[in-house]
Each structure stands twice: as structure tokens, then as C-alpha cells.
Design a protein around this motif. Structure first.
Motif, mmCIF file in Angstrom:
data_model
loop_
_atom_site.group_PDB
_atom_site.id
_atom_site.type_symbol
_atom_site.label_atom_id
_atom_site.label_comp_id
_atom_site.label_asym_id
_atom_site.label_seq_id
_atom_site.Cartn_x
_atom_site.Cartn_y
_atom_site.Cartn_z
ATOM 1 N N THR A 150 3.671 10.801 -10.505
ATOM 2 C CA THR A 150 3.455 11.965 -11.358
ATOM 3 C C THR A 150 3.909 13.281 -10.732
ATOM 4 O OG1 THR A 150 1.210 12.129 -10.484
ATOM 5 C CG2 THR A 150 1.498 10.924 -12.561
ATOM 6 N N ARG A 202 4.261 -0.615 -11.571
ATOM 7 C CA ARG A 202 3.224 0.388 -11.328
ATOM 8 C C ARG A 202 3.375 1.537 -12.315
ATOM 9 N NH1 ARG A 202 -1.179 -0.355 -9.334
ATOM 10 N NH2 ARG A 202 -1.296 1.874 -9.093
ATOM 11 N N LYS A 204 0.844 -1.186 0.000
ATOM 12 C CA LYS A 204 0.000 0.000 0.000
ATOM 13 C C LYS A 204 0.880 1.236 0.000
ATOM 14 C CE LYS A 204 -2.813 1.252 3.502
ATOM 15 N NZ LYS A 204 -3.968 1.824 4.175
ATOM 16 N N ALA A 205 0.636 2.113 -0.963
ATOM 17 C CA ALA A 205 1.354 3.386 -1.009
ATOM 18 C C ALA A 205 0.435 4.454 -0.450
ATOM 19 C CB ALA A 205 1.733 3.726 -2.442
ATOM 20 N N ILE A 206 0.933 5.169 0.561
ATOM 21 C CA ILE A 206 0.164 6.269 1.127
ATOM 22 C C ILE A 206 0.791 7.553 0.633
ATOM 23 C CG2 ILE A 206 -0.620 7.346 3.267
ATOM 24 C CD1 ILE A 206 -0.345 4.624 4.605
ATOM 25 N N ALA A 207 0.051 8.299 -0.157
ATOM 26 C CA ALA A 207 0.603 9.476 -0.806
ATOM 27 C C ALA A 207 -0.439 10.577 -0.841
ATOM 28 C CB ALA A 207 1.036 9.115 -2.226
ATOM 29 N N LYS A 208 0.035 11.798 -0.983
ATOM 30 C CA LYS A 208 -0.895 12.923 -1.103
ATOM 31 C C LYS A 208 -0.787 13.583 -2.470
ATOM 32 C CE LYS A 208 -2.280 14.252 3.399
ATOM 33 N NZ LYS A 208 -1.584 13.332 4.333
ATOM 34 N N ALA A 209 0.454 13.872 -2.877
ATOM 35 C CA ALA A 209 0.644 14.528 -4.179
ATOM 36 C C ALA A 209 0.481 13.520 -5.319
ATOM 37 C CB ALA A 209 2.017 15.174 -4.238
ATOM 38 N N ASN A 210 0.728 12.242 -5.003
ATOM 39 C CA ASN A 210 0.556 11.181 -5.990
ATOM 40 C C ASN A 210 -0.682 10.363 -5.643
ATOM 41 O OD1 ASN A 210 3.078 11.088 -7.822
ATOM 42 N ND2 ASN A 210 3.870 11.472 -5.755
ATOM 43 N N ARG A 211 -1.140 9.564 -6.587
ATOM 44 C CA ARG A 211 -2.269 8.683 -6.291
ATOM 45 C C ARG A 211 -1.786 7.548 -5.390
ATOM 46 N NH1 ARG A 211 -6.472 10.605 -5.916
ATOM 47 N NH2 ARG A 211 -7.500 8.586 -6.089
ATOM 48 N N PRO A 212 -2.471 7.327 -4.275
ATOM 49 C CA PRO A 212 -2.141 6.180 -3.436
ATOM 50 C C PRO A 212 -2.648 4.901 -4.109
ATOM 51 C CG PRO A 212 -4.020 7.374 -2.536
ATOM 52 C CD PRO A 212 -3.639 8.070 -3.806
ATOM 53 N N PHE A 213 -2.100 3.768 -3.736
ATOM 54 C CA PHE A 213 -2.615 2.516 -4.307
ATOM 55 C C PHE A 213 -2.416 1.393 -3.309
ATOM 56 C CE2 PHE A 213 1.822 2.808 -5.741
ATOM 57 C CZ PHE A 213 2.318 1.577 -5.356
ATOM 58 N N ASN A 214 -3.028 0.265 -3.575
ATOM 59 C CA ASN A 214 -2.902 -0.905 -2.702
ATOM 60 C C ASN A 214 -3.100 -2.152 -3.545
ATOM 61 O OD1 ASN A 214 -2.921 -2.768 -0.663
ATOM 62 N ND2 ASN A 214 -4.658 -1.911 0.453
ATOM 63 N N VAL A 215 -1.984 -2.836 -3.814
ATOM 64 C CA VAL A 215 -2.042 -4.034 -4.649
ATOM 65 C C VAL A 215 -1.467 -5.205 -3.859
ATOM 66 C CG1 VAL A 215 -1.957 -2.756 -6.811
ATOM 67 C CG2 VAL A 215 0.176 -3.485 -5.731
#
Ligand SMILES: [Cu+2]
Lengths: 263, 525
Positions: free
Chosen positions: A183, A179, A157-168
């Protein structure tokens, strides 16, 4: 019947309006000692010419002890260790040198200047139910690859604000996922596995190649800098940030050392 | 209309017109949307969409912070924005199992679209043209669904993927990683109880479940499993089987409340929760909600309902209460979760230290059989009008005691051997099953309700999940329902052969009808 539940829930809601406050998220407590580990991956790109900034990162005080990890639920990971594995919150070397510090040029690079990201991916590997590397950098637009060397389920799981977070997720060894590139610049994107609450990694996303991660001896090198005055920031997951200002005139080498305080 | 105009000579001009018109419409949309938002949504989601409205401190999960544009219910891959249709679905239907209500019946379509346009303005991601959501081309459910073989395949992949790590071996959200789960903002998060599909955020059909497996629920620990298809870990059909397996864990229909628990007459009292005699007994479901009348209020109860069976013999009664609880409390593994719950909610004055409290259950009756419809106050009576309760706790001895409650904060046990009741309990993969037994007659008719056949006895239920911080007034409550001890069918002296035939036929149909009722209500074991 549905109506009945709803009316109960509804009346609950009516009663819910009350106090207001700020959200706080619990930060896990840190603790001490030093265990030298492998050096994190070096930054992606550097151009031949230009100035260089080198330095050492240290800390004062006693390093908090890294909590040991209970891997009893994951025999396949546990068997990869001879001694009980620990978290890597503070990785200290000899003479209080500090590894896993993300050092980058925070400002000073002309805004209009564009840097082409490398086409080679930055790779994070899940091995022994830990992330390798633990702290690393990537350029905006650069491919990001996630590998699994463990025969167990990890979710990433990526927790990000400026980028889109994701969870794979990757349930078996040998899986590789690429991925879409990040951006926007962001220090840091947090990576975590929720199956294994102790698995955490930190990824600095930069628009330029001017970043490095301190090695076990606390040393780092940022090279290829055009002339200019730069603000350099050093980021550590437990100790926070430090900044320094460095002016580069030509193809010279300048020093910037950082000292963090362990509480 | 646009497409047709494009071909015409004045196409360019028309397009510009249309574009102008579109921006105008968009502006109007968000302005109108803001009004709807302020009136209906801001109380929870906050004036600036940051999820910090007045009601937010009382909810787990808390209202969504729209500024990050992180949405759970999408048709797009993990990491992408939702489509407008996805957002509209959440606004229309609400999110099951959370405080987020559906707005379809309350707001016009226009209002719902306007507010949708407005909530998108809280994040810059929606304005970023490089972030266009691209819905996944979902397949259709393959045939052969629901059969035992299909479910076996589903179960096999449930295990090999590792769903049990979070959702537990039997799917009740009690996996080894469950106590550590939190959302992106650090709020506590339960792994969904897969036996309660009516409480799934994105809907409980096989198709809904399949979609959630493909997309994940962004912002939560629940990941996307789409990469598994690309990497040939399993086929699309096998992923559908996983969804079917998950669906099979919940009843065919969401449980319906029937007010009266019928306790049939049996020859023997089944003391053990897993006594085979219980399988033939009808199950009744009663929803529980947070106790929000008395301080400290409790808005985040972990127990959402109880499943009740009852039988009686000529002289004894047995009541079996089963409920889903992710933790066998007291359990220190859940202390960190408890801390997260307290820091997310804590509103009422005191800030308690997390302690590994036990799980508890209370079954409540009036002190004496009421005349007419009059009943004591459902919330544990009052000092002047107490109620009679059986209280069970999961402490080391896991026993129950009977006593009188005089309001939420006063419980006086009845002296001697648990106050006349006996219990047996089992904790099994996220489910408590407790059997209470007592003699029908009572030695002290003033304080201990004598249980008689043929009349409806008021009954209510309370549950506490210790690992969720529940004790005292922080509990889940039901309202009054009824318990009826069915009388034996009186033996008929004489039945004419014709009447007998008619009766058997009628009874047969009744039995079939009842059986159908039962299968749809009874929980799948
Ligand atoms: Cu993991």
C-alpha cells in the motif's frame, strides 16, 4: 500455586528497572567473490514515450566472498545443485560489474502524478531453497505472488515498516499464494525464510514504474520518464546507497553510472 | 441508539451529534489512556511506545514496540492489524511465558479500554481507514478430539507441514532451524517449547493453538498456516488435529508445585535415567527463575523448571532430574543466538565474548540436617555457612562432582571419585535426564549431609543452558524445597479381620486418589 510463581516473577520485575540504551540489531557479516548468476526480473511497466536513463553499476576493491550454504538438512534442495550453493550478497560480473542493485527514481516525479499499477503479478519463486529473484521491484497496488518449487516447508516473512509485515508458509511444491498488494512506497521490504536462515530477498515498492535492477553486467535501464530533474538512487544490500541527479528534457537518453566501494 | 435514530427525520443531525460525541469520547479516551500508560506501561514499553522503557534491556523477549503496530495475538490474517478485542485480550490476560503481565485485576475495564485506545495512537496504521482488520471466521473444534486416532492425524501433519524444523521432533523447540531464529528487530527468539502450553503467549487451549496456527505470530518466525487450507494441503479438521496433537504434548493441567519430594523405598537403585523402574515413581515439578540477586544478574533463563523423581534403598538414594533444554551444549551452532542474547540484554559492566559453554545442573542440600526451619541461604550459601551441592556438567565426560558452595562464586569439590556421587545422563530431543546416586550414609558427616529417612531434607535446584550464555551467576534458580525418604511401612503384628477390611477399603480409595493426583501431575512422556 500460581500466586507463588507470580510473586517470584513479580519480584523479578521490581528488580528489572535499571539501565537504558539503544537497540542494535545484528547485521550478518559479508564476505567475497564473484559468481555470475541469472539476471533478476526487469521492472514492471514503462510507457513508450519519454526519456531514458541507462547506466552501469560497478564497485571498487575486492568483492567479499559469499558464504556457502549448508543444505544438508534439505536433501531436496541440495540435490538441485552441482556445486555447493552460496548466498547472493554480492553478485559481481566481469570487470567489477555489480548485479542486484535496485536503481529507482527517488524524487523528482511530481507528487500528484498517479501511475496505474500493472495487473500482472510480480512473482517470487522459492527454488533450491533460494529466492528468485533476489532483488526486485513492485508497484504499489500491484499483485504479489509467491511460488514454491521445493517440496519442503518455507515460510515467507516480509519485514516492512511503511507496509504491513506478514509471515505465511508453503509446505509443498506447487503452492502459489497471492498477497494483498503493498500500500505504500518502501525501499526495501525484506523477505526472509526462517526455516532456512540464509534465504533473503529484497523488494523495492514504488509508486511509479521508474525503477530497475542491475543485470550481471551491471547495466540497467529506466525508461518512460517525463521531462524533469530526478534524484536517482542505487541501493545495494551490502554496499549501501549512491545517488545521482539527472535532468531529462525530452525523449532523450541520459547516462548515470554508479560506483560502490567494497570495503 | 444510533441505528434507531438513523431512521428518524432528524437522523442526519443526530448522526452528526453522535459523531461529535464519539470524537469527543475518543479524545477523552486517549487522554485518560495516556495517564494509565505512563503509570503502568511506559516503564517497559517506553514513553513513546517504542519498546524502550527502562526495564526493556533486561527482557527476552523485549517489550513490544507499538510504533510498528505488529501484534502477535490476533484473530485476523497475517499482516492485518489486531481488533480491539484482540488487544484487550492481551492487556487483560498478559502474554504467557513473557514479562508482559495481565492487567485485568489491576486496572478497571474503563482504564484498560482507555490505555488500549492510547497504544493505538503510537502507529499511523490504526488511523488508516484502508487497514480495517477483518477477523477470520474461525470454525469450532470438530468432535472426536483427543482420541488416539485424532492425535495420529495431528502428528502426521506436524511432520508433513514441517513444524519440526523449528519446534523439533518432540516439540521442545530444538529443531534444526531453532538456533537461527530471531524476531523482526533481530532479537533472539526461541521456537516455543510445545510441552509447556502454560507459557504460550496466546493461551494454551486447543482453540488458542488452532487460532495461532491460522494467524501466525506476526513479528516472529512463527508463520500463519491459513494458506494451507485455501490450497487444500490439509482440511480444516486436520488443522484442528494438529492443534490437538500440540496440546497433547503438555500436561492436562499446568504443573503445580508440591513442596516435598517423596522418595519411596525400593529394592534396587535405578542408575540409568531410562530404567523402567522410574515410570512408577511420582514426578515433582519445580519452577526456576533467573538469578537476579547477585551480579551478573540473569533475566532470560532458558530453563523454566525441573521435573524430579527420587527413590531410596536401605543404603542408597537415586534422584532423577529431567529438564527441557533446546541445545545439547556445548554447541557452536548456537553461538550466533548467544551473540543476539548478549546484545539484547547486556547491561552489567562486562561484555563477554560468546563461548560454547556446557549445560549444567546443581542439586543443593544443607551441609547438615537443619534443626527446625532454619536453612542456609538458598543462593548457594555463604562463606560462613556453606551448602552441600552435586554439580553436573555436560562436558565430554558428562559427570558430576559433589562439593561445598560458599556463595555463588566459590565451589570447593570434595576430594576423591566425584565426592562420592555417581551420575548417568541422557540428552534426548530437547530433554536432559540425569540420575544422581549416592550412599545414604556419608564418610564425612561434617561436610556431606548424611541422608536419613523420616525427616524432611531441604533441597534446591539450579540450571544453566550454556548455549544461552549461561554460566557462573547467569543461571536459573529455585528456592528451597524438601526431600523426604519415606520409611518402610512397619509390619503389624496383629490386625483384626474387621480392621483389615476397613483398612483395605481405605487404602484402595487412597490409592485411587493418589493415582488421580499422579496422572494430573505426571508429565506425559
Ligand atoms: Cu525456506
Amino acid at each position: 500455586m500460581k500466586g507463588r510463581i507470580f510473586s517470584v516473577v513479580g519480584s523479578m520485575l521490581l528488580l528489572t528497572v535499571c539501565s537504558k540504551g539503544n537497540q542494535s540489531s545484528a547485521a550478518p557479516a559479508a564476505s567475497p567473490t564473484a559468481a555470475p548468476t541469472t539476471a533478476p526480473a526487469a521492472p514492471a511497466a514503462s510507457s513508450a514515450a519519454g526519456g531514458t536513463i541507462t547506466g552501469k553499476v560497478k564497485f571498487t576493491g575486492t568483492a567479499p566472498r559469499n558464504p556457502t550454504i549448508d543444505m544438508s538438512e534439505e536433501a531436496a534442495c541440495k540435490s538441485k545443485y552441482k556445486t555447493t550453493p552460496t548466498e547472493e550478497n554480492v553478485v559481481a560480473g566481469a570487470a567489477n560489474s555489480l548485479a542486484n542493485v535496485f536503481v529507482y527514481v527517488k524524487s523528482g516525479v511530481p507528487a500528484g502524478q498517479k501511475f496505474t499499477p500493472p495487473t500482472t503479478p510480480v512473482v517470487i519463486n522459492q527454488d533450491g531453497c533460494r529466492y528468485h529473484p533476489h532483488v526486485f521491484g513492485i508497484m504499489v497496488g500491484q499483485p504479489f505472488e509467491i511460488d514454491n518449487s521445493d517440496p519442503v516447508l518455507h515460510n515467507i516473512k516480509a519485514i516492512a515498516k511503511a507496509n504491513r509485515p506478514f509471515n505465511v508458509s508453503q509446505p509443498s511444491a506447487g503452492m502459489k499464494t497471492t498477497r494483498p498488494p503493498f500500500t505504500a512506497p518502501e525501499v526495501m521490504v525484506n523477505l526472509e525464510c526462517n526455516v532456512h536462515g540464509w534465504m533473503k530477498a529484497f523488494l523495492g515498492v514504488r509508486p511509479d514504474p521508474f525503477y530497475a535492477v542491475s543485470k550481471d553486467d551491471g547495466s540497467f535501464t529506466i525508461s518512460g520518464l517525463p521531462p524533469g530533474t530526478y534524484t536517482i538512487e542505487a541501493w545495494h544490500e551490502k554496499f549501501g546507497t549512491q545517488t545521482a541527479t539527472v535532468t531529462i528534457a525530452g525523449t532523450e537518453s541520459k547516462t548515470a553510472n554508479f560506483t560502490f566501494a567494497a570495503h | 441508539m444510533e441505528a434507531a435514530d438513523l431512521g428518524s427525520e432528524r437522523g442526519g443531525q443526530q448522526v452528526i451529534h453522535t459523531l461529535l460525541l464519539l470524537t469527543l469520547v475518543a479524545v477523552q479516551d486517549t487522554a485518560a489512556g495516556k495517564m494509565v500508560y505512563t503509570k503502568w506501561c511506559a516503564g517497559c514499553h517506553g514513553d513513546n511506545g517504542a519498546g524502550d522503557g527502562q526495564g526493556a534491556r533486561h527482557m527476552v523477549p523485549p517489550p513490544r514496540d507499538f510504533t510498528g503496530a505488529i501484534y502477535q495475538i490476533r484473530s485476523t490474517p497475517s499482516g492485518q492489524l489486531p481488533t480491539d478485542a484482540d488487544l484487550l485480550r492481551s492487556i487483560d490476560e498478559g502474554l504467557g511465558g513473557t514479562a508482559m503481565p495481565g492487567w485485568k485485576s489491576r486496572l478497571s475495564e474503563r482504564q484498560r479500554r482507555d490505555v488500549l485506545a492510547y497504544i493505538k495512537t503510537f502507529s499511523t496504521f490504526f488511523a488508516d481507514t484502508t487497514q480495517r482488520p477483518q477477523p477470520i471466521a474461525f470454525s469450532k473444534e470438530p468432535g472426536g478430539d483427543g482420541g488416539a486416532d485424532a492425535l495420529k492425524v495431528g502428528r502426521q501433519f506436524y511432520d508433513s507441514i514441517g513444524c519440526r524444523k523449528c519446534h523439533g521432533d518432540q516439540g521442545r523447540g530444538d529443531g534444526p532451524s531453532a538456533p537461527t531464529l530471531k524476531d523482526d528487530a533481530g532479537h533472539p527468539m526461541f521456537a516455543a517449547n510445545l510441552h509447556e502450553n502454560w507459557r504460550f503467549n496466546g493461551g494454551g487451549t486447543v482453540e488458542d493453538i488452532y487460532r495461532r496456527l491460522r494467524t501466525g505470530l506476526d513479528g516472529t518466525p512463527m508463520p500463519s498456516f491459513s494458506d494451507l487450507l485455501e490450497q487444500k494441503f490439509l482440511t480444516d479438521e486436520q488443522l484442528w488435529r494438529v492443534a490437538e496433537y500440540v496440546r497433547s504434548l503438555s500436561p492436562k493441567e499446568p504443573p503445580v508445585v508440591r513442596d516435598v519430594i517423596h522418595a519411596p523405598l525400593t529394592k534396587r537403585v535405578p542408575h540409568a535415567p531410562d530404567d523402567s523402574a522410574w515410570t512408577a515413581v511420582d514426578t515433582y515439578w519445580f519452577p526456576l527463575v533467573g538469578q537476579i540477586i547477585r551480579k551478573e544478574r540473569w533475566f532470560a533463563p532458558a530453563v523454566s523448571g525441573v521435573w524430579v523423581k527420587a527413590v531410596h534403598t536401605a543404603d542408597s538414594i537415586a534422584i532423577r532430574v529431567a529438564w527441557d533444554d533446546r541445545s545439547q551444549s556445548p554447541d557452536t551452532a548456537w553461538l550466533a543466538h548467544l551473540g543476539r542474547v548478549f546484545s539484547t540484554l547486556s547491561d552489567d559492566s562486562t561484555r563477554e565474548q560468546p563461548v560454547p559453554w556446557p549445560d549444567q545442573l546443581a542439586v543443593q542440600f544443607p551441609v547438615s540436617s537443619p534443626t527446625g526451619m532454619e536453612r542456609p541461604y538458598f543462593l548457594m550459601g555463604s562463606p560462613s555457612a556453606p551448602v552441600y551441592q552435586w554439580r553436573w556438567s555436560s562436558t565430554a565426560r558428562a559427570t558430576a562432582i559433589a562439593g561445598l558452595a560458599r556463595g555463588v562464586d566459590r565451589f570447593d569439590p570434595i576430594q576423591g571419585a566425584g565426592g562420592g556421587i555417581a551420575t548417568q545422563s541422557v540428552y534426548d530431543h530437547g530433554e536432559w535426564r540425569v540420575v544422581f546416586t549416592r550412599a545414604l550414609a556419608s564418610p564425612d558427616t561434617a561436610n556431606q549431609l548424611p541422608l536419613r529417612t523420616g525427616r524432611a531434607i531441604p533441597v534446591a535446584f539450579f540450571a544453566w543452558d550454556g548455549s544461552n550464555g549461561e554460566h557462573g551467576t547467569r543461571m536459573a534458580v529455585s528456592t528451597w524445597y524438601f526431600l523426604a525418604l519415606d520409611e518402610p511401612v512397619p509390619a503389624r503384628v496383629f490386625i483384626s479381620p474387621v480392621l483389615a477390611m476397613v483398612l483395605t477399603l481405605g487404602l484402595g480409595m487412597l490409592v485411587i486418589w493418589r493415582a488421580q493426583q499422579k496422572t494430573s501431575y505426571r508429565r506425559q512422556q
